[in-house]
Design a protein around this motif. Structure first.
Motif, short mmCIF file in Angstrom:
data_model
loop_
_atom_site.label_atom_id
_atom_site.label_comp_id
_atom_site.label_asym_id
_atom_site.label_seq_id
_atom_site.Cartn_x
_atom_site.Cartn_y
_atom_site.Cartn_z
N UNK A 176 21.97 113.52 -49.17
CA UNK A 176 22.63 114.24 -50.17
C UNK A 176 22.98 113.61 -51.06
N UNK A 177 24.39 112.99 -50.66
CA UNK A 177 24.69 111.73 -51.72
C UNK A 177 23.34 110.82 -52.05
N UNK A 178 22.75 110.16 -51.32
CA UNK A 178 21.57 109.00 -51.47
C UNK A 178 20.42 110.00 -52.76
N UNK B 104 21.45 110.70 -56.68
CA UNK B 104 21.93 108.73 -56.63
C UNK B 104 20.95 108.79 -56.81
N UNK B 105 20.04 108.83 -56.84
CA UNK B 105 18.07 108.51 -56.76
C UNK B 105 17.74 109.84 -58.22
N UNK B 106 18.26 110.84 -58.20
CA UNK B 106 17.92 111.87 -59.35
C UNK B 106 18.58 111.73 -60.36
N UNK C 284 19.37 108.33 -61.58
CA UNK C 284 18.22 107.22 -61.70
C UNK C 284 16.94 107.52 -62.48
N UNK C 285 16.66 108.81 -61.79
CA UNK C 285 15.09 109.00 -63.26
C UNK C 285 15.44 109.79 -64.21
N UNK C 286 16.99 109.93 -64.30
CA UNK C 286 17.10 111.28 -65.02
C UNK C 286 17.69 110.26 -66.50
N UNK C 287 18.05 108.89 -66.15
CA UNK C 287 18.31 107.84 -66.96
C UNK C 287 16.80 107.54 -67.47
N UNK C 288 15.69 106.76 -66.31
CA UNK C 288 14.92 106.16 -66.82
C UNK C 288 14.08 107.24 -67.92
N UNK C 289 13.74 108.40 -67.47
CA UNK C 289 12.98 109.63 -68.60
C UNK C 289 13.79 109.12 -69.50
N UNK C 290 15.37 109.65 -69.45
CA UNK C 290 15.59 110.23 -70.82
C UNK C 290 15.53 108.56 -71.20
N UNK C 291 15.65 106.88 -71.56
CA UNK C 291 15.24 106.27 -72.61
C UNK C 291 14.59 105.54 -72.10
#
Length: 327
Positions: free
Chosen positions: A238-240, A243-245, A247-254
């Protein structure tokens, strides 16, 4: 005596001189057989019980009291009947005799055997369970635990017995866990579920998912019964995933390209990234409240509506398409 549900007999000098009808029904002998001069009443008794019966009869003849005792009868068919007998010395036709009242306890014995088997089955399941199973008193001190509890915590049984369960919980979670179970105690909640980490003897952190039930007797809380499962791997996954979500959110956002999600039920744009907000020049609230076609340039409207219709129809479409947006 004929109305009694128990077997009643009188024995004088080792001879049966009276039996009630229940004796006939259960043991299978007629009164004539019982009263026969050559009838040996010991044939009614299982060999292993004979010495005990003889001893009791001897004590009676010496004028001593005999407490009720259990023994086993054997009826005419050879069937064994567990029973409890109460005897009393009496005067019968001017001579000493023994009055006996015998209760068939076959049903009770069957229930006791079923209970023993049930307890043995439960004990086997508890001792071989993959989950931690334990009990505490009303203050939270261990009174019982199965072998997997010792294996998981790495503490020996003599260390755990009598220790408070909070001693094993990670210090950062101890206060919240104590508050959680105090609430169960005060509100008398029959069953609860809670997750927390413990620290093993070697210092390893293990997460447990624990279901706890109150142990009640006459409305009084005697303690807690708990079943806990190691959920460490699930928590790590769940923690992984979180963290993956992230990272994905940050990639999409920027991301340098415009990225968004389309809600088909509401037919609205959702989850837009920063570059798309900048290109459209609208606020998040304005975009979520508007029909997406309002952001499509006039020359791309037909292409947009045609593609949207095919999507709703379930047709396969190219992975990419180019629209011109309103500036």
């Amino acid at each position: 005596s004929e109305q009694s549900p128990n077997m009643i007999f009188i024995n004088k000098k080792g001879k049966v001189v009276y039996v009630n009808s229940v004796c006939k029904e259960i043991m299978g002998y007629t009164r004539e057989e019982y009263y026969s001069s050559d009838f040996n009443f010991l044939c009614l008794i299982e060999p292993e019980s004979v010495d005990g019966v003889r001893s009791a009869f001897k004590r009676h003849m010496e004028g001593k009291e005999v407490e009720p005792y259990e023994y086993t009868l054997v009826n005419k068919k050879g069937e064994r009947i567990p029973a409890i007998i109460t005897t009393k010395l009496m005067n019968y036709e001017g001579e000493k005799a023994i009055l006996g009242i015998v209760t068939d306890i076959s049903e009770r014995k069957q229930m006791e055997q079923a209970l023993r088997e049930s307890e043995e089955s439960y004990r086997y399941l508890v001792e071989h369970a993959n989950d931690i199973i334990y009990k505490t008193d009303e203050t939270g001190h261990f009174t019982f635990f199965n072998p997997i509890a010792v294996k998981t915590t790495e503490y020996p049984a003599e260390y755990l017995l009598g220790r408070h369960f909070l001693d094993l919980i990670h210090p950062d979670y101890r206060k919240d866990t104590e508050k959680f179970y105090m609430s169960q105690f005060k509100e008398r909640l029959p069953s609860t579920y809670h997750e927390f980490p413990i620290i093993t003897k070697s210092g390893k952190e293990i997460w447990l998912g624990q279901r706890v039930q109150l142990i009640l007797e006459n409305g009084r809380i005697l303690g807690f019964h708990a079943v806990a499962r190691d959920i460490t791997e699930r928590r790590r996954m769940e923690e992984a995933l979180r963290e993956s979500e992230e990272r994905y959110r940050q990639l999409v956002k920027h991301a340098p390209s415009a990225i968004f999600e389309f809600d088909f039920d509401r037919q609205r744009l959702v989850a837009l990234n920063d570059i798309l907000y900048q290109n459209l020049g609208y606020t998040k609230g304005e975009i979520e409240a508007s029909d997406p076609i309002n952001f499509v340039a006039e020359e791309s409207e037909k292409l947009y509506l045609d593609r949207l219709g095919k999507m709703f129809a379930g047709e396969e479409l190219p992975d990419t398409v180019e629209y011109k947006l309103r500036g």
